[in-house]
Design a protein around this motif. Sequence first.
Motif, short mmCIF file in Angstrom:
data_model
loop_
_atom_site.label_atom_id
_atom_site.label_comp_id
_atom_site.label_asym_id
_atom_site.label_seq_id
_atom_site.Cartn_x
_atom_site.Cartn_y
_atom_site.Cartn_z
N ALA A 159 -18.82 -5.82 -15.60
CA ALA A 159 -18.75 -4.86 -14.50
C ALA A 159 -20.14 -4.52 -13.97
O ALA A 159 -20.36 -4.43 -12.76
N ILE A 160 -21.09 -4.36 -14.88
CA ILE A 160 -22.47 -4.07 -14.47
C ILE A 160 -23.04 -5.25 -13.68
O ILE A 160 -23.74 -5.06 -12.68
N ASN A 161 -22.73 -6.47 -14.10
CA ASN A 161 -23.16 -7.66 -13.35
C ASN A 161 -22.64 -7.61 -11.92
O ASN A 161 -23.37 -7.94 -10.98
N ILE A 162 -21.38 -7.22 -11.76
CA ILE A 162 -20.79 -7.13 -10.42
C ILE A 162 -21.51 -6.07 -9.59
O ILE A 162 -21.91 -6.33 -8.45
N VAL A 163 -21.70 -4.90 -10.15
CA VAL A 163 -22.37 -3.81 -9.43
C VAL A 163 -23.79 -4.22 -9.03
O VAL A 163 -24.21 -3.99 -7.90
N ASN A 164 -24.50 -4.85 -9.95
CA ASN A 164 -25.87 -5.28 -9.64
C ASN A 164 -25.89 -6.32 -8.53
O ASN A 164 -26.75 -6.25 -7.64
N LYS A 165 -24.97 -7.27 -8.56
CA LYS A 165 -24.93 -8.31 -7.53
C LYS A 165 -24.59 -7.70 -6.18
O LYS A 165 -25.20 -8.03 -5.16
N VAL A 166 -23.63 -6.79 -6.15
CA VAL A 166 -23.28 -6.13 -4.89
C VAL A 166 -24.49 -5.33 -4.38
O VAL A 166 -24.77 -5.33 -3.17
N GLY A 167 -25.23 -4.70 -5.27
CA GLY A 167 -26.45 -3.99 -4.88
C GLY A 167 -27.48 -4.93 -4.29
O GLY A 167 -28.11 -4.61 -3.27
N GLU A 168 -27.66 -6.09 -4.89
CA GLU A 168 -28.60 -7.09 -4.36
C GLU A 168 -28.17 -7.55 -2.97
O GLU A 168 -29.01 -7.69 -2.07
N ILE A 169 -26.88 -7.78 -2.79
CA ILE A 169 -26.38 -8.22 -1.49
C ILE A 169 -26.62 -7.14 -0.46
O ILE A 169 -27.04 -7.42 0.66
N GLY A 170 -26.38 -5.88 -0.83
CA GLY A 170 -26.61 -4.77 0.09
C GLY A 170 -28.05 -4.66 0.52
O GLY A 170 -28.35 -4.39 1.68
N VAL A 171 -28.97 -4.87 -0.40
CA VAL A 171 -30.40 -4.79 -0.09
C VAL A 171 -30.79 -5.93 0.85
O VAL A 171 -31.57 -5.73 1.79
N GLU A 172 -30.22 -7.12 0.63
CA GLU A 172 -30.52 -8.27 1.50
C GLU A 172 -30.05 -8.04 2.93
O GLU A 172 -30.64 -8.55 3.87
N GLN A 173 -28.95 -7.31 3.07
CA GLN A 173 -28.38 -7.09 4.40
C GLN A 173 -29.24 -6.11 5.17
O GLN A 173 -29.39 -6.07 6.30
#
Length: 67
Positions: A53-67
């Motif tokens: 779950a933490i991996n998912i949250v971190n990846k979504v956070g990375e995607i959000g920062v890229e956007q």
Amino acid sequence: MEECKVKRTELQYISDNARNIEAIAHALGIAINSKKLDSIYTEDVVDIMLKFAINIVNKVGEIGVEQ
């Protein structure tokens, strides 16, 4: 509305982690129903699910920062 582009590999990573959580939750449910479960095992399984779950949250956070 602003277009959001997400790489296929990023979506696959999130999907794979979600499937892992689902599979582990299913196995945990079977173990609970069989009543052959101890608290240490349960804690270990929940810790593993939490890591996915933490991996998912971190990846979504990375995607959000890229956007």
